[in-house]
Design a protein around this motif. Structure first.
Motif, short mmCIF file in Angstrom:
data_model
loop_
_atom_site.label_atom_id
_atom_site.label_comp_id
_atom_site.label_asym_id
_atom_site.label_seq_id
_atom_site.Cartn_x
_atom_site.Cartn_y
_atom_site.Cartn_z
N UNK A 91 -122.11 6.26 90.30
CA UNK A 91 -122.01 5.39 89.12
C UNK A 91 -123.38 5.07 88.53
N UNK A 92 -124.38 4.87 89.39
CA UNK A 92 -125.73 4.59 88.91
C UNK A 92 -126.28 5.77 88.12
N UNK A 93 -126.00 6.97 88.60
CA UNK A 93 -126.44 8.18 87.92
C UNK A 93 -125.83 8.27 86.51
N UNK A 94 -124.55 7.93 86.40
CA UNK A 94 -123.87 8.00 85.10
C UNK A 94 -124.28 6.86 84.18
N UNK A 95 -124.48 5.67 84.75
CA UNK A 95 -124.89 4.52 83.94
C UNK A 95 -126.23 4.75 83.28
N UNK A 96 -127.11 5.51 83.95
CA UNK A 96 -128.43 5.80 83.38
C UNK A 96 -128.35 6.84 82.27
N UNK A 97 -127.28 7.63 82.26
CA UNK A 97 -127.15 8.71 81.28
C UNK A 97 -126.23 8.36 80.13
N UNK A 262 -132.18 1.35 82.88
CA UNK A 262 -133.00 1.06 84.06
C UNK A 262 -132.42 -0.08 84.88
N UNK A 263 -131.87 -1.09 84.19
CA UNK A 263 -131.42 -2.31 84.86
C UNK A 263 -130.09 -2.12 85.58
N UNK A 264 -129.11 -1.49 84.91
CA UNK A 264 -127.76 -1.41 85.46
C UNK A 264 -127.70 -0.64 86.78
N UNK A 265 -128.33 0.55 86.90
CA UNK A 265 -128.28 1.24 88.20
C UNK A 265 -128.82 0.39 89.35
N UNK A 266 -129.93 -0.30 89.13
CA UNK A 266 -130.49 -1.16 90.19
C UNK A 266 -129.55 -2.32 90.50
N UNK A 432 -132.64 6.73 86.99
CA UNK A 432 -132.04 7.21 88.25
C UNK A 432 -131.30 8.52 88.02
N UNK A 433 -131.47 9.46 88.96
CA UNK A 433 -130.82 10.76 88.83
C UNK A 433 -130.49 11.29 90.22
N UNK A 436 -130.17 17.17 93.26
CA UNK A 436 -129.45 18.13 94.11
C UNK A 436 -128.33 17.50 94.93
N UNK A 437 -128.35 16.17 95.03
CA UNK A 437 -127.28 15.49 95.77
C UNK A 437 -125.98 15.42 94.98
N UNK A 438 -126.03 15.76 93.71
CA UNK A 438 -124.87 15.54 92.84
C UNK A 438 -123.60 16.20 93.37
#
Length: 503
Positions: A91-97, A262-266, A432-433, A436-438
């Motif tokens: 979710x953090x990965x998507x929220x940043x994008x 930046x804020x939401x993923x953290x 946040x990204x 390779x863990x995706x």
């Protein structure tokens, strides 16, 4: 429209906005900033923490967990925490994008198209409505006990309706006021509720006869027979699982969050970590603080209240419960806040029946007031249905949980398709990204979410949920087939609709 244009519209913008210009970023997605972008890092964390609400989770999940599996049910929280850590990273990965309100609809719609986005978003709406209805009902039960009212279902439902209306009024007043109230509730939860738990621990461990031995946390118990204890323990695990649902909710107010990418993923990660620590502390202390197990099992609807009374007496119990109620109120307030943003986001793209009504934003408070009133009304109808049929509330609780895990599953399936088709937006510098863990995380998440969703249908404790949920899916499919498909074919709905029409 060319294939290239379609892909760009689905996946989102490629560039064109500076790193901190969130309004310009929103314009790149095709939307005009209409909400009040006033939420900072602390408030973003508070929304996620309040939606999870460690206090609500413990006060509601303790009875079922302890009854099913005894003290060892506490450790199922670590399994739930590991599962939600995987989901939080995704979710953090998507929220940043894709920093858009209504994440469950927007993420899937932008990566996979509006059809899958519709099913994901609409099931999420059902989950949020059922969830906030459950929290309102739970709040009402403890409030009735606090004031010595008869704990009848009718009394509890009528109080719950009043609480839902109060939270609706707070949300209508504006996001600044709503987040201020929410922040206060979270502060009380992090300080006073935890402090109250520590006081119980100090009193309980002041003498050997006031607490259970540490071994009780590792000794099978509850209603499960020895041969079937593993099944009972797994059933007990569903309580802690439900207690972490909503960790990603700060993404739903991304359009009202400053520096949201930046804020939401953290905020998600901090909310999950804090919730696991607080819940594990509370679960462990209250198991060890049981002096009369029979009394706790007899009052399984309010076991924490019974345990505190055994240790501190009735006056202190009322004080601790009163503080806990502010936490549960913050949970309901946060649930309603994020649910209305999902409805606003979907109606902005003309995806819902009567979208023109639900997407209205008050020019004074910059709040989607119609969505707030609509969801509060639906929650009230659900509560009233329990007056007609006592079994209705059982299904409301079950569907709240099943809907969320169905959404997680649909989103993960969509992400796997997105990896294959290359529709997942590229990472922006400094955000946040997963890298390779995706793909490994997606595969792991899909297996886990399918397992939990399957348990919610198969386990005897949740018999009937599957049929009710099937009815929800059929209703969503009927609107998609009879109304939405035509809108999408003509361009009268979907990601590009808002940009082509004046709000």
């Amino acid at each position: 429209m060319t294939e290239h244009e379609t892909r760009s519209e689905v996946a989102g913008p490629v560039g064109g906005a500076t790193a901190d210009d969130e309004d310009a970023r929103l314009a790149d997605f095709g939307y005009t900033q209409r909400l009040d972008r006033s939420i900072g890092p602390l408030a973003s964390f508070a929304i996620g923490f309040a939606t999870i609400s460690a206090t609500t989770a413990v006060f509601t999940g303790f009875g079922a967990g302890f009854t099913s599996a005894g003290g060892p049910f506490v450790w199922t929280l670590l399994i739930a925490g590991a599962v939600f850590a995987v989901w939080t990273m995704i979710a953090a990965d998507l929220a940043a994008k894709i920093p858009l309100a209504g994440y469950s609809y927007q993420w899937t719609s932008r990566i996979n198209g509006p059809d899958l986005g519709w099913f994901t978003g609409s099931i999420a709406v059902v989950g949020w409505i059922c969830g906030m209805t459950c929290v309102g009902y739970i709040f009402a039960g403890y409030l009735a006990g606090l004031f010595g009212l008869a704990p009848t279902q009718t009394t509890q439902i009528l109080i719950a309706i009043g609480i839902v209306a109060l939270c609706a009024l707070i949300n209508i007043y504006g996001v600044r006021f709503a987040t201020m109230v929410n922040n206060t509730g979270v502060a009380l939860e992090l300080v006073l509720t935890v402090l109250g738990t520590l006081v119980v621990a100090v009193v309980a461990f002041s003498a050997p006869d006031r607490h259970q031995p540490l071994s009780v946390l590792f000794t099978p118990g509850g209603s499960g027979e020895q041969a079937s204890y593993a099944l009972a323990w797994l059933a007990a695990a569903l309580g802690p699982f439900f207690g972490l649902i909503g960790v990603e909710s700060s993404a739903d107010v991304a359009e009202e969050t400053k520096r949201s990418r930046h804020v939401v993923p953290r905020a998600m990660m901090y909310a999950l970590g804090a919730s696991i620590v607080v819940e594990l502390l509370m679960y462990s202390v209250y198991v060890l603080a049981i002096r009369d197990e029979a009394a706790v099992l007899a009052n399984s609807s309010a076991p924490i209240e019974t345990i505190i009374d055994q240790q501190l007496g009735p006056v202190a119990t009322k004080i601790v419960v009163a503080i806990a109620l502010t936490n549960i109120l913050a949970c309901l307030l946060a649930n309603m806040l994020v649910a209305t943003r999902l409805v606003y986001s979907m109606s902005r793209d003309n995806m819902l029946p009567f979208s023109a009504t639900w997407r209205r934003v008050s020019p004074r408070t910059l709040t989607p007031t119609a969505a707030v009133v609509g969801l509060a009304s639906l929650s009230t109808l659900m509560l009233l249905s329990a007056l007609v049929n006592e079994e209705a509330f059982t299904y409301i609780i079950g569907i709240a949980s099943l809907a969320f895990f169905a959404v997680y599953t649909l989103q993960t399936v969509g992400l796997l398709i997105g990896v294959r088709k290359g529709t997942i937006p590229a990472a922006e510098p400094g955000t946040f990204d997963l890298g390779r863990l995706r793909l490994p995380l997606y595969l792991l998440a899909l297996a886990v979410f399918l397992t939990v969703a399957g348990a919610l249908v198969v386990l005897p404790e949740f018999a009937g949920n599957g049929w009710v949920f099937l009815g929800v899916v059929v209703a969503c499919a009927l609107w998609w087939a009879t109304g939405l498909r035509a809108r999408l074919r003509t361009g009268e709905a979907g990601a590009g609709y808002s940009g082509r029409h004046t709000p």
